[in-house]
Scaffold this motif. Structure first.
Motif, PDB file in Angstrom:
ATOM      1  N   ALA A 256      36.926  56.018  -9.443  1.00 26.61           N
ATOM      2  CA  ALA A 256      35.491  55.956 -10.071  1.00 26.61           C
ATOM      3  C   ALA A 256      35.266  54.246  -9.194  1.00 26.61           C
ATOM      4  CB  ALA A 256      35.638  55.451 -11.788  1.00 26.61           C
ATOM      5  N   LYS A 257      35.876  54.503  -8.383  1.00 28.96           N
ATOM      6  CA  LYS A 257      35.381  53.844  -7.867  1.00 28.96           C
ATOM      7  C   LYS A 257      35.320  52.051  -8.100  1.00 28.96           C
ATOM      8  CE  LYS A 257      34.838  56.795  -3.875  1.00 28.96           C
ATOM      9  NZ  LYS A 257      35.435  57.376  -4.318  1.00 28.96           N
ATOM     10  N   ILE A 258      36.790  52.143  -9.145  1.00 28.59           N
ATOM     11  CA  ILE A 258      36.143  50.110  -9.537  1.00 28.59           C
ATOM     12  C   ILE A 258      37.144  49.714  -8.737  1.00 28.59           C
ATOM     13  CG2 ILE A 258      36.280  48.890 -11.279  1.00 28.59           C
ATOM     14  CD1 ILE A 258      35.365  51.408 -13.321  1.00 28.59           C
ATOM     15  N   LYS A 259      37.758  48.570  -8.493  1.00 30.09           N
ATOM     16  CA  LYS A 259      39.074  47.297  -8.691  1.00 30.09           C
ATOM     17  C   LYS A 259      39.933  47.660  -9.715  1.00 30.09           C
ATOM     18  CE  LYS A 259      36.082  45.260  -3.801  1.00 30.09           C
ATOM     19  NZ  LYS A 259      35.770  44.001  -3.741  1.00 30.09           N
ATOM     20  N   VAL A 260      41.198  48.206  -8.877  1.00 28.56           N
ATOM     21  CA  VAL A 260      42.097  48.102 -10.411  1.00 28.56           C
ATOM     22  C   VAL A 260      43.779  48.015  -9.431  1.00 28.56           C
ATOM     23  CG1 VAL A 260      42.320  51.059  -9.834  1.00 28.56           C
ATOM     24  CG2 VAL A 260      42.529  49.621 -12.168  1.00 28.56           C
ATOM     25  N   ALA A 261      44.435  48.347 -10.256  1.00 29.91           N
ATOM     26  CA  ALA A 261      45.581  47.965 -10.056  1.00 29.91           C
ATOM     27  C   ALA A 261      46.795  47.620 -11.550  1.00 29.91           C
ATOM     28  CB  ALA A 261      45.969  45.862  -9.053  1.00 29.91           C
ATOM     29  N   MET A 262      47.094  47.524 -11.378  1.00 33.18           N
ATOM     30  CA  MET A 262      48.665  48.452 -11.909  1.00 33.18           C
ATOM     31  C   MET A 262      49.966  47.684 -12.481  1.00 33.18           C
ATOM     32  SD  MET A 262      49.820  51.708 -11.884  1.00 33.18           S
ATOM     33  CE  MET A 262      50.921  52.472 -10.332  1.00 33.18           C
ATOM     34  N   TYR A 263      50.305  47.656 -13.434  1.00 34.33           N
ATOM     35  CA  TYR A 263      51.237  46.539 -13.485  1.00 34.33           C
ATOM     36  C   TYR A 263      51.874  47.539 -14.759  1.00 34.33           C
ATOM     37  CZ  TYR A 263      54.287  42.035 -14.232  1.00 34.33           C
ATOM     38  OH  TYR A 263      55.745  41.018 -14.494  1.00 34.33           O
ATOM     39  N   HIS A 264      54.033  47.771 -14.543  1.00 35.07           N
ATOM     40  CA  HIS A 264      54.823  47.931 -15.586  1.00 35.07           C
ATOM     41  C   HIS A 264      55.761  47.876 -15.043  1.00 35.07           C
ATOM     42  CE1 HIS A 264      55.473  51.649 -13.550  1.00 35.07           C
ATOM     43  NE2 HIS A 264      54.405  52.190 -13.687  1.00 35.07           N
ATOM     44  N   GLY A 265      57.118  47.640 -15.997  1.00 36.16           N
ATOM     45  CA  GLY A 265      58.255  47.648 -14.950  1.00 36.16           C
ATOM     46  C   GLY A 265      58.947  48.597 -14.227  1.00 36.16           C
ATOM     47  N   GLY A 266      58.326  49.983 -14.905  1.00 38.02           N
ATOM     48  CA  GLY A 266      59.321  50.417 -13.531  1.00 38.02           C
ATOM     49  C   GLY A 266      58.669  50.084 -11.857  1.00 38.02           C
ATOM     50  N   MET A 267      57.783  49.135 -11.551  1.00 42.52           N
ATOM     51  CA  MET A 267      57.363  48.792 -10.556  1.00 42.52           C
ATOM     52  C   MET A 267      58.663  48.147 -10.128  1.00 42.52           C
ATOM     53  SD  MET A 267      53.178  48.710 -11.629  1.00 42.52           S
ATOM     54  CE  MET A 267      52.890  47.754 -10.069  1.00 42.52           C
ATOM     55  N   LYS A 268      58.836  48.205  -8.396  1.00 40.34           N
ATOM     56  CA  LYS A 268      59.182  47.179  -8.006  1.00 40.34           C
ATOM     57  C   LYS A 268      58.610  45.784  -7.429  1.00 40.34           C
ATOM     58  CE  LYS A 268      60.488  50.321  -3.776  1.00 40.34           C
ATOM     59  NZ  LYS A 268      60.309  50.099  -2.634  1.00 40.34           N
ATOM     60  N   GLU A 269      59.498  44.676  -7.891  1.00 35.73           N
ATOM     61  CA  GLU A 269      58.877  43.222  -8.461  1.00 35.73           C
ATOM     62  C   GLU A 269      58.064  42.587  -7.251  1.00 35.73           C
ATOM     63  OE1 GLU A 269      60.720  39.054  -9.244  1.00 35.73           O
ATOM     64  OE2 GLU A 269      62.475  40.329  -9.054  1.00 35.73           O
ATOM     65  N   ASP A 270      58.318  43.168  -5.719  1.00 41.03           N
ATOM     66  CA  ASP A 270      57.520  42.582  -4.740  1.00 41.03           C
ATOM     67  C   ASP A 270      55.826  43.361  -5.188  1.00 41.03           C
ATOM     68  OD1 ASP A 270      58.060  44.953  -3.886  1.00 41.03           O
ATOM     69  OD2 ASP A 270      58.229  44.077  -1.958  1.00 41.03           O
ATOM     70  N   GLU A 271      55.471  44.459  -5.603  1.00 39.31           N
ATOM     71  CA  GLU A 271      54.881  45.501  -5.381  1.00 39.31           C
ATOM     72  C   GLU A 271      54.630  44.197  -7.211  1.00 39.31           C
ATOM     73  OE1 GLU A 271      53.333  49.904  -6.011  1.00 39.31           O
ATOM     74  OE2 GLU A 271      54.598  49.267  -6.169  1.00 39.31           O
ATOM     75  N   ARG A 272      54.587  44.709  -8.200  1.00 38.60           N
ATOM     76  CA  ARG A 272      53.723  43.595  -9.443  1.00 38.60           C
ATOM     77  C   ARG A 272      53.268  42.308  -9.303  1.00 38.60           C
ATOM     78  NH1 ARG A 272      59.109  45.577 -12.119  1.00 38.60           N
ATOM     79  NH2 ARG A 272      59.507  43.378 -12.457  1.00 38.60           N
ATOM     80  N   ARG A 273      54.264  41.410  -8.150  1.00 40.45           N
ATOM     81  CA  ARG A 273      53.880  40.160  -8.052  1.00 40.45           C
ATOM     82  C   ARG A 273      53.167  40.446  -7.118  1.00 40.45           C
ATOM     83  NH1 ARG A 273      57.781  37.676  -5.221  1.00 40.45           N
ATOM     84  NH2 ARG A 273      59.045  38.135  -6.395  1.00 40.45           N
ATOM     85  N   GLN A 274      52.583  41.149  -6.360  1.00 40.80           N
ATOM     86  CA  GLN A 274      51.089  40.968  -5.691  1.00 40.80           C
ATOM     87  C   GLN A 274      50.387  41.503  -6.356  1.00 40.80           C
ATOM     88  OE1 GLN A 274      50.648  40.509  -2.489  1.00 40.80           O
ATOM     89  NE2 GLN A 274      48.803  40.985  -3.019  1.00 40.80           N
ATOM     90  N   ASN A 275      50.110  42.803  -7.281  1.00 42.82           N
ATOM     91  CA  ASN A 275      49.285  43.366  -7.783  1.00 42.82           C
ATOM     92  C   ASN A 275      48.233  42.130  -8.868  1.00 42.82           C
ATOM     93  OD1 ASN A 275      49.566  45.175  -7.035  1.00 42.82           O
ATOM     94  ND2 ASN A 275      49.700  46.491  -8.564  1.00 42.82           N
ATOM     95  N   GLN A 276      49.522  41.604  -9.545  1.00 44.62           N
ATOM     96  CA  GLN A 276      49.119  40.457 -10.436  1.00 44.62           C
ATOM     97  C   GLN A 276      48.208  39.257  -9.976  1.00 44.62           C
ATOM     98  OE1 GLN A 276      52.672  38.635 -12.667  1.00 44.62           O
ATOM     99  NE2 GLN A 276      51.998  37.123 -12.761  1.00 44.62           N
ATOM    100  N   GLU A 277      48.906  39.117  -8.669  1.00 43.71           N
ATOM    101  CA  GLU A 277      47.848  38.293  -8.133  1.00 43.71           C
ATOM    102  C   GLU A 277      46.574  38.644  -7.572  1.00 43.71           C
ATOM    103  OE1 GLU A 277      48.619  36.949  -3.522  1.00 43.71           O
ATOM    104  OE2 GLU A 277      50.302  35.604  -4.746  1.00 43.71           O
ATOM    105  N   ASP A 278      46.343  39.947  -6.580  1.00 45.92           N
ATOM    106  CA  ASP A 278      45.201  40.140  -7.106  1.00 45.92           C
ATOM    107  C   ASP A 278      44.328  39.829  -8.575  1.00 45.92           C
ATOM    108  OD1 ASP A 278      46.124  40.739  -4.331  1.00 45.92           O
ATOM    109  OD2 ASP A 278      46.589  42.857  -4.487  1.00 45.92           O
ATOM    110  N   PHE A 279      45.840  40.405  -9.336  1.00 47.19           N
ATOM    111  CA  PHE A 279      43.821  40.064 -10.768  1.00 47.19           C
ATOM    112  C   PHE A 279      44.025  38.761 -10.883  1.00 47.19           C
ATOM    113  CE2 PHE A 279      44.359  39.625 -15.019  1.00 47.19           C
ATOM    114  CZ  PHE A 279      42.223  40.663 -14.946  1.00 47.19           C
ATOM    115  N   LEU A 280      44.744  37.779 -10.703  1.00 52.18           N
ATOM    116  CA  LEU A 280      44.538  36.567 -10.765  1.00 52.18           C
ATOM    117  C   LEU A 280      43.385  36.364  -9.848  1.00 52.18           C
ATOM    118  CD1 LEU A 280      48.267  35.124 -11.559  1.00 52.18           C
ATOM    119  CD2 LEU A 280      46.175  35.487 -13.151  1.00 52.18           C
TER     120      LEU A 280
END
Length: 583
Positions: free
Chosen positions: A248-272
């Motif tokens: 739907a062309k909405i800027k979105v990121a995801m976060y769950h325990g199965g992701m690599k830690e650096d990917e989780r950290r990057q997504n969290q930072e993009d949201f913050l």
């Protein structure tokens, strides 16, 4: 230095919020305190202000690395010396931060509870003059809390090993009376300050029996650039929703325990940092996320307890501006939570407790009472109807469903009050499944009385009757239905039952305007330059306040809530340039 002057000079506020002064006075008098305040109620200031007044160090025990960094960044922005020690640092960095604390160069030191399990770390800590220990997310200490952590259990013993006999403050936003008593007993705290659980700026909404995907897409398109979190129960659902919303062309990121830690950290930072609008996550995301401008939290699937729901929903509107908490309710999602409990390694007593919590969560989704009031009552507190939740704003006339209610209650009674919702719904809809025939329930007068309805519809009606107090369900994996006292009155024709269907209602979120967008753009640029989330510079509420007050000088800028002297010096001129250009 007195608390009032610290509040104004360092944090830019003229007045304390409810409960803050009482907690701070207690700490400064050497009293241990349990502070129960809603998310966004200003818990952090309750220990940060005493930390600046007391001579020694304040040790803050915080459960998540992300929260430590955000809070330390925010304190440093306000000209307050604070640091953290966690697993992201190497040995030399840890030593240097310890040395800073020993030299009195920092006033607050943030650590995780797991770090305190190390004998070497404790030996170092015991050399420091620690005047105050702040235990954040203190509900983690109770096995009856929704986020129990074994490392928290050892805190009492840990604090006793410190040489300086520090004062203790325990803080939480979500503690039932049972959990609060458990915290106080374990930490030997006598003084409790509870400011109530209501969130005046949050509008709660339950959406039932709708196409969840369609609702989400329509909702997000209506929110434009507003920031929000969508929670789902499983990693698979998080990934599915992320793909759906990206399309739907909405800027979105995801976060769950199965992701690599650096990917989780990057997504969290993009949201913050406001680089993405929406975070879709499991409950692995959020505790310790201090982002103040989250305008909505949507639960795409029901969580396991009202404590967890309120904790997660409470991440909306931490800055005090109008925000929304939406629960999308489907019966099939309750089974997911049942599965989680079934598969857990808890003993039977704790499992029974978790099943009961899930029942209470389901009742919340089915009540037609004020949603805020229902939550507040759950935590053992009282509040008037909020006037802004989807139930309060549903102005349609309630329908009399006493006849349907009598059919359900009569069926439960004729089944000797020994069976659960599923089987009662099957009997009422005339199902020929083996269990119905085996117990000869097809011979009951109530068999097939509601055969024109689906089992899902009848199950929803049963949930409503439980939520309304006409039926009660036993605790455990397979709850058994029984008539409540009010239900007997319905069967006798003495009590009426009415019901409204859920409706779509939306509270207006703050409207953006061009000036606000210019201020927000400047904030984003400053945040990127300094490597901190935008809300650490100024909250949305502070930017809106600037738009309202329109200060023309640095002195007038100090009248804006959230602008203290340190931030005025750093950013005052930059923001004034934009504000004065509007004249």
């Amino acid at each position: 230095m007195n608390p009032q002057s610290v509040l104004k000079e360092k944090f830019g506020y003229d007045n304390f919020r409810q409960g803050q002064q009482e907690v701070i006075d207690g700490i400064l008098a050497g009293e241990d305190v349990l502070a129960i305040m809603p998310t966004g109620g200003g818990k952090s200031l309750c220990y940060q202000i005493p930390a600046l007044i007391l001579d020694g160090l304040t040790l803050v025990i915080s459960p998540l690395i992300s929260l430590m960094k955000d809070q330390v960044d925010a304190l440093n922005e306000n000209g307050i010396a604070a640091t953290f020690i966690n697993s992201t640092l190497d040995y030399m960095e840890v030593r240097e931060r310890f040395n800073q604390a020993a030299r009195g160069e920092v006033k607050l030191l943030y650590v995780s509870p797991e770090r305190l399990d190390s004998d070497g770390f404790m030996a170092d800590l015991s050399q420091l003059k620690i005047d105050l220990v702040a235990i954040d997310e203190a509900h983690c200490i109770s096995q009856w809390g929704h986020d129990f952590r074994p490392s928290y259990l050892r805190l009492t013993e840990t604090i006793q090993r410190l040489n300086s006999n520090p004062t203790i403050i325990a803080l939480t936003a979500t503690a039932t009376s049972q959990v609060a008593a458990d915290i106080m007993q374990r930490l030997a705290i006598v003084h409790e300050v509870k400011t109530g659980f209501s969130r005046e700026n949050l509008a709660f909404q339950v959406v039932k029996n709708q196409n969840s995907d369609r609702f989400l897409l329509d909702y997000l398109k209506a929110q434009k650039q507003q920031s929000g979190i969508i929670y789902a129960s499983t990693r698979k659902e998080v990934e599915r929703l992320t793909k759906l919303i990206k399309k739907a062309k909405i800027k979105v990121a995801m976060y769950h325990g199965g992701m690599k830690e650096d990917e989780r950290r990057q997504n969290q930072e993009d949201f913050l940092y406001d680089r993405v609008q929406v975070m879709i996550a499991t409950n692995a995301f959020g505790m310790g996320i201090d982002k103040s401008n989250v305008r909505f939290v949507i639960h795409a699937q029901i969580p396991g307890s009202l404590e967890a729901y309120y904790q997660e929903a409470g991440r909306a509107g931490r800055d005090g501006l109008p925000s929304e908490a939406v629960l999308l309710f489907n019966l099939k999602d309750v089974q997911i939570q049942h599965f989680f409990i079934d598969q857990s390694e808890m003993d039977e007593i704790n499992k029974k407790h978790e099943y009961l919590k899930l029942q209470e969560m389901t009742q919340y989704a089915n009540t037609q009472q004020c949603l805020q009031q229902t939550i507040v009552n759950y935590f053992g507190d009282e509040a008037p109807e909020c006037g802004r939740c989807s139930n309060c704003l549903d102005t349609r006339d309630a329908q009399d469903i006493s006849i349907d209610a009598q059919k359900v209650l009569s069926c439960v009674k004729r089944m000797d009050e020994h069976f659960g919702k599923g089987l009662v719904a099957q009997v009422l809809t005339g199902s020929k499944v083996q269990k119905v025939m085996q117990f000869r329930f097809d011979e009951l007068p109530t068999y097939g009385l509601m055969k024109d309805r689906s089992q899902k519809e009848v199950s929803g009606l049963i949930d409503y009757l439980v939520a309304s107090g006409f039926l009660q369900a036993s605790s455990g994996q397979y709850p058994v239905l029984q008539l409540a006292a009010d239900g007997v009155g319905v069967l006798k024709g003495e009590t009426k039952v009415t019901r409204k269907m859920a409706v779509k209602v939306r509270q207006a979120l703050p409207e953006d305007n061009e000036l606000f967008e210019e201020l927000r753009q400047l904030r984003r640029e400053l945040a990127e330059d300094q490597g901190v989330p935008p809300f650490v510079i100024f909250s949305d509420k502070t930017l809106y306040s600037m738009c309202e007050i329109m200060p023309e000088t640095l002195t007038e800028m100090l009248d804006v809530k959230g602008v203290g002297e340190s931030k005025l010096e750093k950013y005052g001129e930059l923001f004034l340039d934009i504000l004065n250009a509007e004249d």
